[in-house]
Design a protein around this motif. Structure first.
Motif, PDB file in Angstrom:
ATOM      1  N   LEU A 141      37.873  51.579   3.031  1.00 55.09           N
ATOM      2  CA  LEU A 141      38.527  51.259   4.251  1.00 55.09           C
ATOM      3  C   LEU A 141      37.639  51.390   5.530  1.00 55.09           C
ATOM      4  O   LEU A 141      37.007  52.415   5.721  1.00 55.09           O
ATOM      5  CB  LEU A 141      39.784  52.219   4.325  1.00 55.09           C
ATOM      6  CG  LEU A 141      40.816  51.725   5.620  1.00 55.09           C
ATOM      7  CD1 LEU A 141      42.338  52.401   5.336  1.00 55.09           C
ATOM      8  CD2 LEU A 141      40.468  52.221   6.837  1.00 55.09           C
ATOM      9  N   ILE A 142      37.664  50.077   6.216  1.00 55.51           N
ATOM     10  CA  ILE A 142      36.849  50.309   7.533  1.00 55.51           C
ATOM     11  C   ILE A 142      37.796  49.959   8.515  1.00 55.51           C
ATOM     12  O   ILE A 142      38.430  49.108   8.578  1.00 55.51           O
ATOM     13  CB  ILE A 142      35.540  49.040   7.393  1.00 55.51           C
ATOM     14  CG1 ILE A 142      34.915  49.271   6.307  1.00 55.51           C
ATOM     15  CG2 ILE A 142      34.893  48.971   8.747  1.00 55.51           C
ATOM     16  CD1 ILE A 142      33.696  48.315   6.077  1.00 55.51           C
ATOM     17  N   ALA A 143      37.979  50.781   9.714  1.00 53.78           N
ATOM     18  CA  ALA A 143      38.881  50.991  10.728  1.00 53.78           C
ATOM     19  C   ALA A 143      38.101  50.937  12.092  1.00 53.78           C
ATOM     20  O   ALA A 143      37.265  51.651  12.468  1.00 53.78           O
ATOM     21  CB  ALA A 143      39.738  51.958  10.584  1.00 53.78           C
ATOM     22  N   SER A 144      38.937  50.414  13.269  1.00 58.14           N
ATOM     23  CA  SER A 144      38.682  50.601  14.392  1.00 58.14           C
ATOM     24  C   SER A 144      39.930  50.577  15.232  1.00 58.14           C
ATOM     25  O   SER A 144      40.726  49.739  14.807  1.00 58.14           O
ATOM     26  CB  SER A 144      37.404  49.551  14.819  1.00 58.14           C
ATOM     27  OG  SER A 144      38.232  48.270  14.672  1.00 58.14           O
ATOM     28  N   PHE A 145      39.659  51.072  16.768  1.00 54.95           N
ATOM     29  CA  PHE A 145      40.843  51.121  17.454  1.00 54.95           C
ATOM     30  C   PHE A 145      40.466  50.675  18.833  1.00 54.95           C
ATOM     31  O   PHE A 145      39.533  51.427  19.128  1.00 54.95           O
ATOM     32  CB  PHE A 145      41.652  52.376  17.294  1.00 54.95           C
ATOM     33  CG  PHE A 145      42.151  53.058  15.989  1.00 54.95           C
ATOM     34  CD1 PHE A 145      43.374  52.591  15.823  1.00 54.95           C
ATOM     35  CD2 PHE A 145      41.362  53.730  15.172  1.00 54.95           C
ATOM     36  CE1 PHE A 145      44.091  53.237  14.462  1.00 54.95           C
ATOM     37  CE2 PHE A 145      41.901  54.089  14.067  1.00 54.95           C
ATOM     38  CZ  PHE A 145      43.236  53.791  13.748  1.00 54.95           C
ATOM     39  N   SER A 146      41.261  49.930  19.586  1.00 54.69           N
ATOM     40  CA  SER A 146      40.979  49.523  20.677  1.00 54.69           C
ATOM     41  C   SER A 146      41.285  50.455  21.713  1.00 54.69           C
ATOM     42  O   SER A 146      42.108  51.449  21.351  1.00 54.69           O
ATOM     43  CB  SER A 146      41.719  48.235  21.096  1.00 54.69           C
ATOM     44  OG  SER A 146      43.290  48.426  21.082  1.00 54.69           O
ATOM     45  N   GLY A 147      40.816  50.498  22.721  1.00 53.65           N
ATOM     46  CA  GLY A 147      41.269  51.721  23.920  1.00 53.65           C
ATOM     47  C   GLY A 147      39.866  52.581  24.077  1.00 53.65           C
ATOM     48  O   GLY A 147      38.765  51.973  24.178  1.00 53.65           O
ATOM     49  N   TRP A 148      40.161  54.077  24.142  1.00 55.91           N
ATOM     50  CA  TRP A 148      38.955  54.892  24.312  1.00 55.91           C
ATOM     51  C   TRP A 148      38.072  54.902  23.694  1.00 55.91           C
ATOM     52  O   TRP A 148      36.924  55.177  23.768  1.00 55.91           O
ATOM     53  CB  TRP A 148      39.634  56.289  24.234  1.00 55.91           C
ATOM     54  CG  TRP A 148      38.863  57.102  25.415  1.00 55.91           C
ATOM     55  CD1 TRP A 148      39.101  57.368  26.633  1.00 55.91           C
ATOM     56  CD2 TRP A 148      38.203  58.297  24.900  1.00 55.91           C
ATOM     57  NE1 TRP A 148      38.063  58.575  27.015  1.00 55.91           N
ATOM     58  CE2 TRP A 148      37.654  59.145  25.715  1.00 55.91           C
ATOM     59  CE3 TRP A 148      37.831  58.803  23.625  1.00 55.91           C
ATOM     60  CZ2 TRP A 148      36.944  60.292  25.763  1.00 55.91           C
ATOM     61  CZ3 TRP A 148      37.159  59.876  23.397  1.00 55.91           C
ATOM     62  CH2 TRP A 148      36.552  60.401  24.410  1.00 55.91           C
ATOM     63  N   ASN A 149      38.353  54.318  22.309  1.00 53.51           N
ATOM     64  CA  ASN A 149      37.259  54.498  21.195  1.00 53.51           C
ATOM     65  C   ASN A 149      36.350  52.956  21.175  1.00 53.51           C
ATOM     66  O   ASN A 149      35.640  52.876  20.368  1.00 53.51           O
ATOM     67  CB  ASN A 149      37.745  54.635  19.818  1.00 53.51           C
ATOM     68  CG  ASN A 149      38.611  55.770  19.928  1.00 53.51           C
ATOM     69  OD1 ASN A 149      38.300  56.932  19.308  1.00 53.51           O
ATOM     70  ND2 ASN A 149      39.983  55.612  20.038  1.00 53.51           N
ATOM     71  N   ASP A 150      36.476  52.188  22.106  1.00 56.45           N
ATOM     72  CA  ASP A 150      36.167  50.857  21.838  1.00 56.45           C
ATOM     73  C   ASP A 150      35.790  50.134  23.091  1.00 56.45           C
ATOM     74  O   ASP A 150      36.112  49.284  23.697  1.00 56.45           O
ATOM     75  CB  ASP A 150      37.244  49.811  21.564  1.00 56.45           C
ATOM     76  CG  ASP A 150      37.025  48.607  21.085  1.00 56.45           C
ATOM     77  OD1 ASP A 150      36.068  48.657  20.532  1.00 56.45           O
ATOM     78  OD2 ASP A 150      37.756  47.724  21.285  1.00 56.45           O
ATOM     79  N   ALA A 151      34.571  50.793  23.754  1.00 58.84           N
ATOM     80  CA  ALA A 151      33.848  50.235  24.603  1.00 58.84           C
ATOM     81  C   ALA A 151      33.322  48.669  24.654  1.00 58.84           C
ATOM     82  O   ALA A 151      32.744  48.549  23.767  1.00 58.84           O
ATOM     83  CB  ALA A 151      32.768  51.207  25.281  1.00 58.84           C
ATOM     84  N   ALA A 152      33.786  47.931  25.488  1.00 53.37           N
ATOM     85  CA  ALA A 152      33.595  46.449  25.799  1.00 53.37           C
ATOM     86  C   ALA A 152      33.761  45.886  24.619  1.00 53.37           C
ATOM     87  O   ALA A 152      33.162  44.704  24.139  1.00 53.37           O
ATOM     88  CB  ALA A 152      31.765  46.370  25.688  1.00 53.37           C
ATOM     89  N   ASP A 153      34.905  46.445  24.003  1.00 53.33           N
ATOM     90  CA  ASP A 153      35.605  45.701  22.690  1.00 53.33           C
ATOM     91  C   ASP A 153      34.599  45.631  21.582  1.00 53.33           C
ATOM     92  O   ASP A 153      34.798  44.604  20.496  1.00 53.33           O
ATOM     93  CB  ASP A 153      35.956  44.176  23.136  1.00 53.33           C
ATOM     94  CG  ASP A 153      37.346  44.166  23.835  1.00 53.33           C
ATOM     95  OD1 ASP A 153      37.932  45.249  24.186  1.00 53.33           O
ATOM     96  OD2 ASP A 153      37.665  43.157  24.390  1.00 53.33           O
ATOM     97  N   ALA A 154      33.545  46.137  21.569  1.00 54.83           N
ATOM     98  CA  ALA A 154      32.669  46.010  20.521  1.00 54.83           C
ATOM     99  C   ALA A 154      32.972  46.439  19.139  1.00 54.83           C
ATOM    100  O   ALA A 154      32.571  45.829  18.120  1.00 54.83           O
ATOM    101  CB  ALA A 154      31.076  46.687  20.910  1.00 54.83           C
TER     102      ALA A 154
END
Length: 329
Positions: free
Chosen positions: A18-31
């Motif tokens: 499982l590969i995961a990402s979350f927008s917001g504080w963990n996601d500078a410049a939407d990268a």
């Protein structure tokens, strides 16, 4: 937890990554979310589950979006709620294991309940390994290779991260959903890795394709995903060139970047980032973008100049502020 999981049908998966990402504080410049979204799109994963947003978001803070449907769909207006989209492949790249991607939105409320739901889905889908992807703001110049940090309790994953140049982090302080789920993975007995790319704190243009490209390269090579990344890598180089063009037109910004380059070249330890770099996330108006490179245009030089000047002025204002103390009114 089943009452908040919206699932079309539970897929039959095995030894799942499982590969995961979350927008917001963990996601500078939407990268980070752009990287995982692009990965999911290019591998043709199939959506199968979401988490009902009602209990986890303050909608005056994380607002639903309104948009118009296409004329073919009637052209009606629809509401798009904050979405945590789980998608799957029963097998990928001939590895005899399954894949799940999650592109989500960091919740505002009930983080422990949200993480319970996350791990309930993991159990139902036989997840054996979780890779959490993030991006952070750091005092790094856009002209240098993207610094990476990462860690894992699993020696094999830890060795893999170090092989790609990811340094360990000594960070202590406020954390986000990526940090919480990383800690829970260890409690749940799952193999895990955390991978972060550093984006320049003075640049708010998004997505930052240079950081996205670096994250995707590590995921692609390290976990043998067999992605074609020529377009993304080309966008990363074009993004850097555009920023350099904008910087070259403003001497005060260029001097600031030269100072960063000198500091970076003399000391590449990014673990001691100050709070100002984290807080500046809240000052940026970053629109959501498509993970497909062909759907996005790079910002023009004039827009980048305006953004660079804004960020530089914000930093100057913070530097000129008197320190907060017990006698300050």
């Amino acid at each position: 937890m089943a009452d908040v999981i919206r699932v079309s049908d539970w897929p039959r998966l095995y030894d799942t990554l499982l590969i995961a990402s979350f927008s917001g504080w963990n996601d500078a410049a939407d990268a980070a979310t752009t990287a995982v979204g692009h990965l999911s799109e290019r591998l043709l994963t199939e959506p199968f589950a979401t988490i009902d947003p009602e209990d986890f978001y303050v909608f005056t803070d994380t607002r639903p979006m309104t948009r118009l449907k296409s004329e073919a769909d009637g052209g009606q207006r629809e509401i798009v709620w904050p979405t945590n989209q789980f998608s799957f492949l029963p097998e990928f790249a001939g590895q005899n294991r399954s894949l799940i991607t999650l592109v989500g939105v960091e919740p505002d409320l009930k983080w422990r309940t949200f993480s319970d739901v996350f791990f309930d889905i993991c159990k139902r889908c036989n997840v054996s390994e979780v890779i959490l992807v993030g991006s952070l703001l750091a005092p790094v110049p856009h002209t240098r290779p993207v610094p990476l940090t990462g860690y894992s309790s699993d020696p094999e994953i830890e060795s893999r991260l170090r092989a790609f140049g990811a340094t360990s982090s000594r960070y202590e302080g406020p954390t986000g959903m990526v940090g919480l789920l990383t800690a829970r993975c260890q409690q749940e007995g799952l193999k895990y890795g955390s991978l972060w790319g550093a984006a320049p704190s003075y640049l708010s243009a998004s997505p930052n394709w240079k950081v996205t490209s670096r994250l995707l390269s590590v995921l692609n090579e390290g976990w043998k995903l067999n992605l074609e990344l020529d377009v993304v890598q080309s966008l990363g180089m074009s993004f850097e060139a555009k920023v350099s063009e904008a910087v070259g037109n403003q001497e005060d910004v260029a001097a600031f970047v030269r100072d960063l380059e000198e500091h970076y070249d003399n000391d590449d330890d990014l673990d001691d980032d100050d709070d100002d770099d984290e807080d500046s996330l809240d000052e940026m108006d970053i629109p959501r973008r498509s993970p497909n490179p062909e759907d996005n245009e790079l910002p023009n030089a004039q827009l980048l100049i305006q953004e660079l000047e804004k960020q530089l002025n914000l930093r100057r204002d913070r530097d000129d502020d008197p320190p907060k103390g017990p006698n300050r009114q």
